[in-house]
Design an enzyme around this catalytic site. Sequence first.
Site, short mmCIF file in Angstrom:
data_model
loop_
_atom_site.label_atom_id
_atom_site.label_comp_id
_atom_site.label_asym_id
_atom_site.label_seq_id
_atom_site.Cartn_x
_atom_site.Cartn_y
_atom_site.Cartn_z
CD GLU A 35 38.10 30.45 23.13
OE1 GLU A 35 37.48 29.90 22.17
OE2 GLU A 35 38.43 31.54 23.51
CG ASN A 65 35.63 33.00 20.92
OD1 ASN A 65 34.97 34.21 20.82
ND2 ASN A 65 36.64 32.88 21.73
CD GLU A 117 38.71 38.71 23.36
OE1 GLU A 117 37.83 37.56 23.11
OE2 GLU A 117 39.04 39.13 24.34
NE ARG A 177 30.08 36.42 26.84
CZ ARG A 177 31.54 36.65 26.72
NH1 ARG A 177 32.03 36.72 25.58
NH2 ARG A 177 32.37 36.20 27.54
CG ASP A 229 39.10 38.54 30.15
OD1 ASP A 229 37.99 38.04 30.58
OD2 ASP A 229 39.81 38.40 29.16
CD GLU A 262 40.89 33.06 30.16
OE1 GLU A 262 39.60 33.40 30.18
OE2 GLU A 262 41.71 33.66 29.12
CD GLU A 315 44.51 39.92 46.02
OE1 GLU A 315 44.07 39.59 47.26
OE2 GLU A 315 43.79 40.92 45.65
O1 GCW Z 1 39.15 35.85 28.94
C1 GCW Z 1 38.97 35.96 27.47
C2 GCW Z 1 39.31 34.61 27.01
C3 GCW Z 1 38.71 34.06 25.63
C4 GCW Z 1 37.27 34.14 25.82
C5 GCW Z 1 36.84 35.68 25.97
C6 GCW Z 1 35.40 35.92 26.26
C7 GCW Z 1 35.48 32.92 24.71
O2 GCW Z 1 40.88 34.60 26.93
O3 GCW Z 1 39.04 32.85 25.39
O4 GCW Z 1 36.47 33.73 24.41
O5 GCW Z 1 37.54 36.11 27.18
O6 GCW Z 1 34.90 35.99 27.36
O7 GCW Z 1 34.74 35.87 25.13
#
Ligand code: GCW
Length: 656
Positions: free
Chosen positions: A141, A184, A267, A300, A346, A374, A488
């Site tokens: 992922e 996940n 999530e 987390r 995030d 990401e 940035e």
């Molecule tokens: O940034 C987001 C991501 C998800 C990720 C989530 C997390 C593993 O888009 O893909 O899931 O954070 O950190 O749990």
Amino acid sequence: MIPTDETWFEGTDECWLAGPAVASVLGRRIELPDDDAVRTVARDLALLRRRHGIVEPAAGPTLRLVRDPSRTDLTAEGFEVTADGDDLVLTAGGGPGLGYGFWRLLTCGPEALTGPQVPAYRVRMLNHWDNLVAQELGQVERGYAGGSIFFADGRVRADLTRVRDYARLVACLGINAVAVNNVNVHEAETRLLTDHLDGVARVAGVLAEYGLSTYLAVSFASPVTLGDLDTADPLDPRVVAWWSETTRRVAARVPTFGGYVVKADSEGRPGPFTYGRSHSDGANLLADALAPYGGTVFWRAFVYDHRQDWRDRGTDRARAAYDHFLPLDGTFRDNVVLQVKHGPMDFQVREPVSPLLLGLRETSLACELQITQEYTGQQRHAVYLGPCWSQVLAFPTGLTDTVPPLRDVLRQPHRPRSGLTAVANVGTDRTWTGHPFAQANLYAYGRLAWDPALDPTDVLREWAAATYEPTVAEAVVEILAGSWLTYERYTAPLGVGWMVQPHHHYGPSVDGYEYSPWGTYHFADRDGVGVDRTVATGTGCTAQYPPEVARVYESLADCPDELLLFFHHVPYTHVLHSGATVIQHVYDTHVAGYDEVVAMVRRWEEVAPLVPEPTRSEVTVRFAEQVRSAAEWRDQVSTYFWRKSGVPDAHGRVIP
Ligand code: GCW
């Protein structure tokens, strides 16, 4: 299994075990103590000598490895390299230190290692988001470097050669823990606790050769998913017994099992909220199950409402982790570590530090960084994140000197399990990380986890020198040193974040998340842009910071430019500290950012002929994509704000 030359993965030759230090160290006679702790070193030494064609000389300068338990100052993991005439002595307090010292020496040579080298944090961890089988977002992922090095075809790989090479590479940095699967957790990975336990034990065995402990990400609903119980209620005695027995079996099979990583009530993942229980009830359940084996649960704090109504201006995702977890401070067992993303949102290119990291007083903390890119170009863009992380760790530099820097908060003796963790960026790709330059991020993470006060540009130089020949290394340092700020400039401005294409998160889409349920908005209209998080008129997020920091963020006059739109909604004509208006800043930085990418590519072209194929093409192809993508970002963001605001570029540039 003892690997042969044939099983030495070639990617290792294009990594930081490829620099001049390797030959200079191997050119010595090497004396190893009669100590189990150096079994791996002895084996790999023979391999390395064969691979580099270096025969151990019969005489001449030596390198002596010595374990000296009286050197308590070095702890079990630290070491010191000293000169004794022409000889070198590597002294360690314990077994792990001998390994770290040896690999570090091969990476950067003795000149870089003056004085005792002792890790700042006990926790120096890597989180892999690897699935047993490919899911919608691939096998890894948010992975941009191929498949999983641990898993293939729904099971643990039979051949773990690459895991061994990976363990060696991260041992060069002093990493000491690896969580092998995605937070996940799908049903298949829940079975890592049961059906795949032998495979987990094999991976753990390989990682343990390099002093790394193994963690598993687990689903809070595991007892239900595996069909054993009809509840996962943390206060139900059957659930307590289930985790205790399950953990006993894992620990019995995996002697270097470190513990669990848990994403709960986040999530859509299951968690204690389903049963009306708190996150300390949930975390303590697993902590108690792990306690007999000295294990730790990394719980987390990434808990927020991902089904928000965009019309609801009262809910602020940036507040969520603090609102959920601060009231629980002091309620967690000693072997619970709260794993907190470095920013409140995030992993955006720019965020303030998470107020939760500064607010918790009693709870052990792991600050979570994201090495995998990401939101920062997905290993197609060359973006060196060392300076970003270093700023996070030094926070609140420049704002107040009354609050200790985060890097010191993470090493307070009363919460010794604190430290750093990060989402890894490696996969089955030939050079491990997709973009060969993305190795710099893995390297920098490891070095900062060992010593968070290091200068990120020095770290970059160290990596480049250990990886490329000097002329190339010099160019690569020039290319990467400012690349985070460049990224940035051509993406989301002034801390507002997002503006990425939904779901996969690559490339611009200014309104991509504007009307989504994810709580990620910029609120641009014809007059202005930004999120009002002030106490006076907004969501009150600024009040989550220590008072001295809160005052700065609350004040429109004092808020640093780079975070202005994170904390304030301002008119396009608002004048920044830089002297530019917000709208002109958007235009100027997007042009500048793109131009900087073009300059990076020119610098690359000067040295590319010195870089062997296929690395040369791999980098060249990615730079072409970065130029294309930066132009797209520049034009979409500039055009968007020109259309919204109607304010032309003061320099008369035509905006498409
Ligand atoms: O940034 C987001 C991501 C998800 C990720 C989530 C997390 C593993 O888009 O893909 O899931 O954070 O950190 O749990």
